[in-house]
Design an enzyme around this catalytic site. Structure first.
Site, mmCIF file in Angstrom:
data_model
loop_
_atom_site.group_PDB
_atom_site.id
_atom_site.type_symbol
_atom_site.label_atom_id
_atom_site.label_comp_id
_atom_site.label_asym_id
_atom_site.label_seq_id
_atom_site.Cartn_x
_atom_site.Cartn_y
_atom_site.Cartn_z
ATOM 1 N N ALA A 1 2.575 0.976 3.600
ATOM 2 C CA ALA A 1 2.870 -0.326 4.189
ATOM 3 C C ALA A 1 3.196 -1.345 3.108
ATOM 4 C CB ALA A 1 1.680 -0.821 5.016
ATOM 5 N N ASP B 1 -6.153 -6.253 7.562
ATOM 6 C CA ASP B 1 -5.975 -4.809 7.318
ATOM 7 C C ASP B 1 -6.987 -3.959 8.082
ATOM 8 O OD1 ASP B 1 -5.196 -2.357 6.488
ATOM 9 O OD2 ASP B 1 -5.372 -2.767 4.332
ATOM 10 N N GLY C 1 0.839 -1.184 0.000
ATOM 11 C CA GLY C 1 0.000 0.000 0.000
ATOM 12 C C GLY C 1 0.876 1.237 0.000
ATOM 13 N N LYS C 2 0.258 2.384 0.165
ATOM 14 C CA LYS C 2 1.012 3.637 0.109
ATOM 15 C C LYS C 2 1.996 3.767 1.265
ATOM 16 C CE LYS C 2 0.310 8.576 -0.742
ATOM 17 N NZ LYS C 2 1.046 8.540 -2.014
ATOM 18 N N THR D 1 -11.763 2.683 0.285
ATOM 19 C CA THR D 1 -11.370 2.466 -1.103
ATOM 20 C C THR D 1 -12.518 2.906 -2.002
ATOM 21 O OG1 THR D 1 -10.054 0.559 -0.401
ATOM 22 C CG2 THR D 1 -10.565 0.741 -2.757
ATOM 23 N N LYS E 1 -13.279 -5.620 1.589
ATOM 24 C CA LYS E 1 -13.243 -5.834 0.144
ATOM 25 C C LYS E 1 -12.547 -7.172 -0.098
ATOM 26 C CE LYS E 1 -9.055 -2.987 -0.095
ATOM 27 N NZ LYS E 1 -8.435 -1.767 -0.665
ATOM 28 N N ASN F 1 -9.020 -7.757 1.112
ATOM 29 C CA ASN F 1 -8.742 -7.795 2.551
ATOM 30 C C ASN F 1 -9.362 -9.007 3.234
ATOM 31 O OD1 ASN F 1 -7.135 -5.540 2.604
ATOM 32 N ND2 ASN F 1 -8.800 -4.126 3.105
ATOM 33 N N VAL G 1 3.695 -5.816 2.906
ATOM 34 C CA VAL G 1 3.615 -7.097 3.613
ATOM 35 C C VAL G 1 4.499 -8.108 2.891
ATOM 36 C CG1 VAL G 1 2.105 -8.914 4.482
ATOM 37 C CG2 VAL G 1 1.238 -6.563 4.291
ATOM 38 N N ASP H 1 -13.018 -0.994 5.515
ATOM 39 C CA ASP H 1 -12.322 -1.253 4.246
ATOM 40 C C ASP H 1 -12.489 -2.718 3.845
ATOM 41 O OD1 ASP H 1 -10.932 -0.355 2.023
ATOM 42 O OD2 ASP H 1 -8.955 -0.752 2.887
#
Length: 235
Positions: free
Chosen positions: A61, A195, A58-59, A214, A176, A179, A63, A174
């Site tokens: 983070a 998340d 992500g922006k 999102t 989706k 996730n 994993v 969030d």
């Protein structure tokens, strides 16, 4: 006066640090106490990162798959930057840890193993869900797609996890396919919700309004800057 709502992808990229909330009422929506010890020894002394095994990004983070040297057990290491766009976001990470602790009793939420901290990052060592994102199965070719019986079982598990969070006053905000992970691919495993970086605590006596999520999945009440509730997750 209502703050201007971010447009387009700005909504997901907007820093969600405690110091940037729009009113004091949102401060109580973040948990601030954790029980998990925060380790400061070098992460690399105890874990080996698997080359080329980046599980998600992500922006703020990333994993990665890792292996605990002592036991040989596989985990997912989530590296979270503490400083984002000039703001200290450590308290937001602490909140995410606290939500994972709260959800320990739910088998539908990813398990937190350990936490490490460096000068610039916090590292959450999480259960490794080998089946990957449920999203991948949703867009798979017909022969590889879910069967109806699989959908029934996984949908029940997702709702069990969400119900547990809501019963404990937490909204994910969030939810989706990206996730929601699976513990294994073949045979088809169980659901793990992940998340909790945007999650918030909601209570009946206090309204919570924030622009987050999102864009493709965000609920109408968030776009309209209306009060957030457990119903927001059901969208």
């Amino acid at each position: 006066m209502m703050p201007e709502r971010p447009q387009g992808n700005e909504m997901r990229n907007r820093p969600l640090c405690r110091g940037q909330t729009n009113s004091n009422q949102n401060h109580s929506a973040l948990l601030s106490e954790i029980k998990t010890p925060i380790k400061t020894e070098p992460f690399s002394d105890l874990y080996s990162l698997i080359p080329g095994k980046e599980l998600g990004r992500g922006k703020f983070a990333v994993v990665k798959k890792c292996v605990e040297k002592r036991t040989g057990k596989e985990y997912a290491a989530k590296f979270l930057r503490k400083r984002r766009k000039g703001q200290d976001c450590r308290l937001d990470i602490v909140h995410e840890i606290a939500v994972l602790e709260l959800a320990t009793a739910s088998p539908r939420v990813i398990t937190l193993h350990q936490v490490y901290e460096t000068a610039s990052e916090m590292i959450l060592v999480l259960e490794y869900a080998a089946g990957g994102e449920i999203f991948d199965q949703c867009v798979a070719e017909r022969d590889e797609a879910f069967q109806e019986r699989d959908v029934r079982r996984l949908m029940r598990q997702i709702l069990e996890g969400v119900a547990f969070l809501h019963e404990n006053g937490v909204v994910h905000l969030d939810l989706k396919p990206q996730n929601i992970l699976l513990t294994s691919e073949a045979p088809l495993g169980d659901v793990r919700i992940v998340d909790f970086g945007l999650s918030r605590v909601v209570s009946g006596g206090q309204e919570l309004r924030e622009i987050m999520g999102t864009p493709e999945y965000v609920a109408p009440e968030i776009l309209n800057y209306e009060p957030i509730s457990t119903a927001t997750d059901m969208w």
